[in-house]
Design an enzyme around this catalytic site. Structure first.
Site, PDB file in Angstrom:
ATOM      1  CD  GLU A 147      -1.618  -0.392  -4.015  1.00  0.00           C
ATOM      2  OE1 GLU A 147      -2.731   0.889  -3.765  1.00  0.00           O
ATOM      3  OE2 GLU A 147      -2.144  -1.015  -3.573  1.00  0.00           O
ATOM      4  CG  ASN A 185      -8.018  -6.275  -5.878  1.00  0.00           C
ATOM      5  OD1 ASN A 185      -8.299  -5.791  -4.739  1.00  0.00           O
ATOM      6  ND2 ASN A 185      -6.978  -5.778  -6.449  1.00  0.00           N
ATOM      7  CG  ASP A 188      -4.381  -6.832  -3.839  1.00  0.00           C
ATOM      8  OD1 ASP A 188      -5.135  -7.690  -4.201  1.00  0.00           O
ATOM      9  OD2 ASP A 188      -4.770  -5.885  -3.162  1.00  0.00           O
ATOM     10  CG  ASN A 215      -2.051   1.067   1.278  1.00  0.00           C
ATOM     11  OD1 ASN A 215      -2.387   1.288  -0.088  1.00  0.00           O
ATOM     12  ND2 ASN A 215      -2.530   1.199   2.594  1.00  0.00           N
TER      13      ASN A 215
END
Length: 269
Positions: free
Chosen positions: A41, A161, A159, A9
């Site tokens: 990310e 999602n 990730d 993040n």
């Protein structure tokens, strides 16, 4: 081989010391037993990433990264304690070659990929883009599982999602029509698993809710463990058969978080 994956993040935020009790990602690198770490990310170019991770690199980690084409967006990386024999950016489709969403490395006889799927948004162009990326990754995974028949094992970490089943999202009833839990996304994962790939965390934790690895920063989601399991390690069958343990490194308290995700760590014998 121990492999961890974590959506940071934003790498520069993740390495920042938030309090004496929460020194951030770099302290985690000091303590981790992982041999390979996949990051998603990062939101950083190569120079920014190397600067943020400088203490870890000084400790001997080898770094590969896929820089995002849009400033402050996406970005994936792999760090390994052993040298990287080969690095491949992108999953073979021109549309996503520079998006900073897919990176493969060969290290210690294993192929490891760090992947960051678009979030998507139901019935919009954002969802169409996500599904094109899903198709591109699936094509690459078909090639990788074919290689596994010849003895080259692979694991795709990141990730995704997508919450695959009702056990992978606390509030599944409220998300049936939302990106991340759409029927076509869930079926896509089902088809990948049917082709031979193994969700090794679910293999280690069959038939139970979680273990979740993402919780919203807002409200009491973390305290109530109202999370999503969207951070996966999908392994080829031979590698999956070598799993000793699989766990989510959930912080002991909200104040100790340095990302809205937690590391997912798998020990392969």
């Amino acid at each position: 081989m121990i492999v961890s994956t974590i959506n940071v993040n934003g790498i520069r935020a993740a390495v920042r010391q938030r309090s004496p009790e929460n020194p951030g990602l770099l302290a985690w690198f000091k303590e981790t037993v992982a041999d390979v770490v996949c990051l998603q990310e990062t939101r950083a170019d190569d120079e920014q990433l190397a600067l943020a991770l400088a203490p870890a690199l000084a400790d001997g980690w080898h770094l590969a990264a896929a820089t995002p084409h849009l400033k402050g967006r996406n970005g994936v990386a792999v760090l390994s304690r052993t040298p990287l024999d080969d690095i491949r950016i992108g999953c073979g489709t021109a549309e996503f070659a520079t998006h900073g969403r897919y990176l493969e490395v060969d290290t210690a006889g294993l192929t490891v990929a760090s992947v960051y799927f678009p979030t998507g948004e139901a019935e919009t162009d954002r969802q169409s883009e996500k599904e094109r990326f899903m198709a591109a990754v699936a094509a690459r995974m078909a090639a990788l599982i074919a290689q596994a028949a010849g003895g080259r094992e692979s694991v795709l970490c990141g990730d995704w999602n997508i919450a695959h089943t009702e056990n992978d999202i606390k509030n599944w009833r409220g998300n049936i029509k939302k990106a991340g839990f759409l029927p076509q996304e869930r079926q896509w994962l089902t088809d990948l698993l049917a082709s031979g790939w193994v969700d090794v965390v679910r293999q280690a934790h069959p038939g139970v809710p979680g273990p979740y690895a993402w919780w919203s920063w807002r409200g009491k989601a973390f305290d109530n463990d109202a999370g999503w399991r969207i951070d996966y390690q999908l392994a080829t069958p031979g590698l999956a058969a070598r799993v000793v343990s699989a766990r989510t490194e959930r912080p002991a308290a909200y104040a100790l978080r340095w990302s809205d995700h937690a590391p997912v760590t798998v020990h392969y014998a």
